[in-house]
Write a protein that holds these residues in place. Structure first.
Motif, mmCIF file in Angstrom:
data_model
loop_
_atom_site.group_PDB
_atom_site.id
_atom_site.type_symbol
_atom_site.label_atom_id
_atom_site.label_comp_id
_atom_site.label_asym_id
_atom_site.label_seq_id
_atom_site.Cartn_x
_atom_site.Cartn_y
_atom_site.Cartn_z
ATOM 1 N N TRP A 171 1.745 3.313 10.735
ATOM 2 C CA TRP A 171 0.697 2.440 10.210
ATOM 3 C C TRP A 171 0.477 1.253 11.147
ATOM 4 O O TRP A 171 -0.644 0.937 11.544
ATOM 5 N N CYS A 216 -3.067 7.876 4.207
ATOM 6 C CA CYS A 216 -2.959 7.526 2.784
ATOM 7 C C CYS A 216 -2.623 8.767 1.943
ATOM 8 O O CYS A 216 -1.746 8.713 1.062
ATOM 9 N N TRP A 241 0.650 4.092 -2.915
ATOM 10 C CA TRP A 241 0.273 5.496 -2.682
ATOM 11 C C TRP A 241 1.395 6.433 -3.136
ATOM 12 O O TRP A 241 1.159 7.472 -3.746
ATOM 13 N N TYR A 296 -4.213 -1.500 0.994
ATOM 14 C CA TYR A 296 -4.268 -0.876 2.321
ATOM 15 C C TYR A 296 -5.231 -1.638 3.230
ATOM 16 O O TYR A 296 -4.923 -1.919 4.386
ATOM 17 N N ALA A 335 0.820 -1.206 0.000
ATOM 18 C CA ALA A 335 0.000 0.000 0.000
ATOM 19 C C ALA A 335 0.857 1.261 0.000
ATOM 20 O O ALA A 335 0.585 2.215 -0.743
ATOM 21 N N SER A 367 -6.856 7.167 8.966
ATOM 22 C CA SER A 367 -6.603 6.271 7.837
ATOM 23 C C SER A 367 -6.565 7.045 6.530
ATOM 24 O O SER A 367 -5.678 6.838 5.683
#
Length: 451
Positions: free
Chosen positions: A136, A121, A65, A196, A61, A117
Motif C-alpha cells: 500500500w 482493497c 476491509w 482508504y 482501511a 487500488s
C-alpha cells in the motif's frame, strides 16, 4: 479532505437513510426487507445487539476491509474493470490535468494505479494481512513522487482520490442493494472506502514532500556549485557555467551583482534570510556572499531580508566579471570594518567609488602622501593638522581668506597667517597644477585613513 470525510451518520445508514453528504447516481439506499415474493437476501443482517455490548470495530482501511465477508470480494470481482473505467472517466472529467489520452507512461500509471487500488482493497476483504502494508505505502508514495516530478500540485491527485472514492461507493452500494447486503456491512464498506482515501492521500503527501525536499536539496547543491563557478578566479569556461546553470535551473542574466556578507557583531543570532529563490546564496562559507541577476527586485529592503548580517553590494557587472564585483564588495567591506566608511547594515560600492579608487593601493597612496606633504615633516601634529586642513580647503575652493575662514570657522587674519606659512613651506609648488593635484589627493587620503 472535507468532502470525503467518513463522517456520514452511521445511525442514518442503519435506519436506511442515504448519506446526506453523498450524491449517488445509483438506486437510493434503502433499508433491506424480505417479502414473501422476493428471494431471501444472500447476506441477511445479523441480530441486533445493544451498542454498548457490540465488539470494537477494526480501525484503519486494512482492518475495515478485512472485517468484511470474503464472499463479497469474490462476487464483486467481475465488477472490477467496469468500476475502474467509471473511476477513470469521472477523474478525467473532474481533473483537467488528467484529460490527456490514456496512453504512454501517463496512461499506464493512471490506469494501473486505479485498477491496483481496487484489487488491493478486494484482496484484503475477509483476509487480514493478505496485502502487505508495504504494498500500500510504496504504490501511493510513488504516485506522490510522480506528481511532483510531473510538475503538478497535489491538488490533482487529491481530487482524483476523492472522486474515485465517491464512484467506488456508488458502485458498491448498488451492488450491495442488488445482492441484499446488510446495512451493517454496507456501512463498514463505506467506512473502508473513505478511510482508504484518507490513507492513500496521506501516503501521497509523504511521497510528494519527500520528492520536493530531495529536489530542493539537489537544486541547492547545484546552485551552490554554480555560485562557485561564477566567482571562480581564474574565471570558469562560459560553456561550463552555461551547463551548470541549466542543471541548477537558473536563468543566466546579462549582468550580475555580487553582495559580500558578514555577521553583525551587535546581533546575538542570525534569523533565516528572506531572499528570493532566484538568488544564489552562500551563507556557510568562509566569505559568505550572494549573487543576483535582478538587484532592483531581489535586493530591495535587503537589511530586512538579511537580519543580523552586514551587506556590501558590489557594482553590477557582466556575467564574466562577477569575480570583480565580489572583489570590490569585499574591499568595501574591509573599509567599513576599519571605520574608513560608515558602518551600516547595507553599503553600496557605487556610493564610494572615489574612496575605493583612492585607497585601491594604500602603499602607493602612502608614498604619495610622504612625497607630496614632505614640507610638513618638521611640524608638530597640531601644526600639521591645522595647516593641512587649511591647505585642503584652499586647494578645493581656491577662495579668498574670508571664504576659507568661514568654512574653517576662524578669523580671516588666521587664514592669512596660515597661508603665509604654506607659501613658505611649499613655495612654487602651490602654483603647479600637478603638484596641487598630488597634494589634494594626499590630504584626502590622510583624512580617510586618519593619519
Amino acid at each position: 479532505m472535507t468532502d470525503v470525510d467518513t463522517g456520514f451518520a452511521a445511525p442514518a445508514m442503519r435506519a436506511g437513510r442515504p448519506n446526506p453528504g453523498e450524491r449517488t447516481s445509483g438506486p437510493a439506499y434503502r433499508q433491506q426487507s424480505v417479502s414473501a415474493d422476493r428471494p431471501r437476501p444472500a447476506y441477511p443482517p445479523a441480530p441486533r445487539t445493544p451498542a454498548d455490548r457490540r465488539p470494537g470495530r477494526a480501525s484503519g482501511a486494512i482492518g475495515l476491509w478485512a472485517s468484511l465477508p470474503r464472499e463479497l470480494a469474490v462476487r464483486f470481482k467481475p465488477r472490477v474493470d467496469p468500476l475502474a473505467r467509471a473511476i477513470l472517466q469521472e477523474v478525467q472529467r473532474a481533473v483537467p490535468e488528467y484529460r490527456q489520452p490514456l496512453e504512454g507512461a501517463f496512461g499506464h500509471i493512471i490506469t494501473q494505479g486505479v485498477r491496483q487500488s481496487i484489487i488491493q482493497c478486494l484482496d484484503s476483504v475477509g483476509t487480514p494481512g493478505a496485502v502487505p502494508l508495504e504494498t500500500w505505502t510504496t504504490v501511493f508514495r510513488n504516485l506522490g513522487k510522480i506528481e511532483f516530478n510531473e510538475g503538478r500540485s497535489l491538488d490533482c491527485l487529491q481530487t482524483a482520490y476523492r472522486v474515485g472514492g465517491r464512484v467506488a461507493w456508488r458502485h458498491i452500494s448498488e451492488f450491495g442493494q442488488a445482492a441484499g447486503v446488510s446495512a451493517d456491512t454496507l456501512c463498514t464498506s463505506a467506512e473502508a472506502i473513505f478511510a482508504y482515501v484518507d490513507e492513500i492521500s496521506a501516503l501521497s503527501i509523504e511521497g510528494y514532500t519527500a520528492a520536493q525536499t530531495r529536489a530542493a536539496g539537489t537544486r541547492a547543491r547545484r546552485r551552490r556549485r554554480l555560485l562557485e563557478l561564477l566567482l571562480a578566479d581564474p574565471p570558469s569556461a562560459p560553456q561550463t557555467i552555461t551547463a551548470q546553470a541549466a542543471t541548477a535551473q537558473w536563468t543566466l542574466p546579462a549582468e550580475v551583482t555580487v553582495v559580500a556578507l558578514e555577521p553583525r557583531a551587535d546581533q546575538h543570532s542570525l534569523a533565516a534570510p528572506d531572499l528570493h529563490s532566484d538568488v544564489l546564496v552562500d551563507l556557510e562559507g568562509g566569505e559568505p556572499c550572494l549573487v543576483t541577476g535582478d538587484p532592483g527586485r531581489h535586493l530591495k529592503n535587503l537589511a530586512e531580508r538579511l537580519p543580523g548580517w552586514r551587506a556590501v553590494i558590489g557594482p553590477a557587472v557582466r556575467l564574466t566579471d562577477a569575480p570583480r564585483s565580489l572583489l570590490w564588495a569585499r574591499r568595501t567591506l574591509k573599509l567599513v570594518q576599519r571605520g574608513v566608511l560608515p558602518d551600516a547594515p547595507v553599503t553600496r560600492c557605487t556610493d564610494h567609488l572615489s574612496t575605493l579608487w583612492l585607497l585601491a593601493d594604500e602603499f602607493l597612496v602612502r608614498e604619495l602622501c610622504a612625497r607630496s606633504l614632505e614640507p610638513f615633516n618638521d611640524l608638530t601634529p597640531k601644526q600639521r593638522a591645522r595647516l593641512g586642513e587649511t591647505l585642503l580647503i584652499w586647494l578645493q575652493s581656491r577662495g579668498s581668506a574670508p571664504e576659507i575662514a568661514k568654512k574653517l570657522k576662524v578669523h580671516p587674519q588666521t587664514v592669512r597667517y596660515r597661508m603665509h606659512q604654506l607659501v613658505d613651506l611649499f613655495g612654487d609648488r602651490l602654483h603647479n597644477a600637478d603638484d596641487r593635484l598630488d597634494m589634494e589627493i594626499a590630504l584626502r587620503a590622510e583624512a580617510l585613513l586618519g593619519s
